[in-house]
Design a protein around this motif. Structure first.
Motif, PDB file in Angstrom:
ATOM      1  N   TYR A 102      18.664  -5.714 -41.686  1.00  0.00           N
ATOM      2  CA  TYR A 102      18.882  -4.762 -40.596  1.00  0.00           C
ATOM      3  C   TYR A 102      17.745  -4.746 -39.580  1.00  0.00           C
ATOM      4  N   TYR A 103      18.117  -4.549 -38.322  1.00  0.00           N
ATOM      5  CA  TYR A 103      17.184  -3.948 -37.386  1.00  0.00           C
ATOM      6  C   TYR A 103      17.043  -2.489 -37.819  1.00  0.00           C
ATOM      7  N   VAL A 104      15.818  -1.981 -37.840  1.00  0.00           N
ATOM      8  CA  VAL A 104      15.593  -0.560 -38.110  1.00  0.00           C
ATOM      9  C   VAL A 104      14.926   0.023 -36.872  1.00  0.00           C
ATOM     10  N   ILE A 105      15.607   0.952 -36.228  1.00  0.00           N
ATOM     11  CA  ILE A 105      15.136   1.496 -34.958  1.00  0.00           C
ATOM     12  C   ILE A 105      15.067   3.012 -35.063  1.00  0.00           C
ATOM     13  N   SER A 106      13.859   3.536 -34.903  1.00  0.00           N
ATOM     14  CA  SER A 106      13.639   4.979 -35.003  1.00  0.00           C
ATOM     15  C   SER A 106      13.404   5.546 -33.606  1.00  0.00           C
ATOM     16  N   VAL A 107      14.188   6.539 -33.246  1.00  0.00           N
ATOM     17  CA  VAL A 107      14.249   7.028 -31.860  1.00  0.00           C
ATOM     18  C   VAL A 107      13.541   8.371 -31.723  1.00  0.00           C
ATOM     19  N   ARG A 108      12.842   8.544 -30.609  1.00  0.00           N
ATOM     20  CA  ARG A 108      12.211   9.835 -30.294  1.00  0.00           C
ATOM     21  C   ARG A 108      13.182  10.705 -29.501  1.00  0.00           C
ATOM     22  N   ALA A 109      13.375  11.937 -29.938  1.00  0.00           N
ATOM     23  CA  ALA A 109      14.243  12.872 -29.219  1.00  0.00           C
ATOM     24  C   ALA A 109      13.681  13.160 -27.820  1.00  0.00           C
ATOM     25  N   PRO A 110      14.546  13.519 -26.871  1.00  0.00           N
ATOM     26  CA  PRO A 110      14.128  13.577 -25.463  1.00  0.00           C
ATOM     27  C   PRO A 110      13.336  14.803 -25.040  1.00  0.00           C
ATOM     28  N   TYR A 111      13.412  15.905 -25.805  1.00  0.00           N
ATOM     29  CA  TYR A 111      12.751  17.133 -25.363  1.00  0.00           C
ATOM     30  C   TYR A 111      11.412  17.323 -26.064  1.00  0.00           C
ATOM     31  N   ASP A 112      10.354  17.475 -25.253  1.00  0.00           N
ATOM     32  CA  ASP A 112       9.013  17.691 -25.804  1.00  0.00           C
ATOM     33  C   ASP A 112       8.837  19.149 -26.196  1.00  0.00           C
ATOM     34  N   LEU A 113       8.216  19.367 -27.348  1.00  0.00           N
ATOM     35  CA  LEU A 113       7.881  20.712 -27.799  1.00  0.00           C
ATOM     36  C   LEU A 113       6.372  20.901 -27.727  1.00  0.00           C
ATOM     37  N   GLN A 114       5.967  22.138 -27.578  1.00  0.00           N
ATOM     38  CA  GLN A 114       4.535  22.448 -27.555  1.00  0.00           C
ATOM     39  C   GLN A 114       4.125  23.076 -28.887  1.00  0.00           C
TER      40      GLN A 114
END
Length: 214
Positions: free
Chosen positions: A44-56
């Motif tokens: 497999y390609y293993v691809i881990s994605v960052r969610a679009p909304y930044d939290l503080q």
């Protein structure tokens, strides 16, 4: 690419390789589930994605979670739908950029990432083959209205949850199995005596499921 991600190239290179797309939970980031990458199957390609909304002060989210005056939680479903569609665009971009078999796309989501995985697969079944839903629940409000009319009979689900989860009650998770079965789809459901997390046995079980349901 519309979302930031980490990638592990397949160790067994084929003309087109399948892909596992990892979607983290609220307040986390793409490095969290990517810690699994070395243990996942070599083809497999293993691809881990960052969610679009930044939290503080740190971390990321697929959509906002609000609290009312009585401390009841509720989700920003508009943002959730936007993230659902961002994931679909991201998948299209991945398939265009890498030699990925577009018929073998698996979403592996934890918590909020799990909720988005359900919504993405049921809304756009032509893009997804399988879902591993870890410690989440199915939110019907963020699935496209016409989802029951779509060609989804190939979809397969592995659902797991901790019986003492204090973040998302196990009762919420249990509702997903009959919902999916009522659509005529294949689902494996497991519970583990843990809280809001992935027990080692849970990891091995869904890894074995990936091997068995290719």
């Amino acid at each position: 690419m519309n979302l930031h991600y980490l990638i592990r190239e397949p160790k067994i290179v084929q003309a087109q390789n399948p892909v596992l797309i990892l979607l983290h939970g609220y307040g986390s980031n793409e490095e969290d589930l990517f810690s699994f990458a070395t243990e996942l199957p070599d083809e497999y390609y293993v691809i881990s994605v960052r969610a679009p909304y930044d939290l503080q002060p740190y971390g990321h989210a697929w959509y906002a979670i609000h609290f009312d005056a009585d401390e009841n939680k509720f989700s920003d479903d508009v943002q959730a739908k936007e993230s659902r569609d961002l994931i679909v665009t991201f998948i299209d971009d991945l398939v265009a950029k890498y030699p990925i078999d577009k018929s073998k796309v698996t979403l592996i989501g934890f918590s909020q990432g799990s909720i988005l995985s359900y919504a993405t697969a049921l809304s756009y079944p032509e893009k997804i083959a399988r879902v591993v839903a870890l410690s989440g629940y199915l939110n019907e409000k963020i699935i496209t209205e016409d989802f029951k009319n779509k060609d989804n009979k190939h979809l397969q689900f592995f659902i797991s949850h901790g019986t003492v989860d204090q973040v998302i009650p196990v009762d919420w998770a249990r509702k997903a199995k009959p919902f999916i079965e009522n659509l005529g789809l294949t689902v494996t459901y497991r519970e583990y005596s843990v809280g809001h997390g992935v027990a080692p046995q849970n990891f091995y079980d869904f890894k074995n499921w990936l091997e068995q349901t290719k």
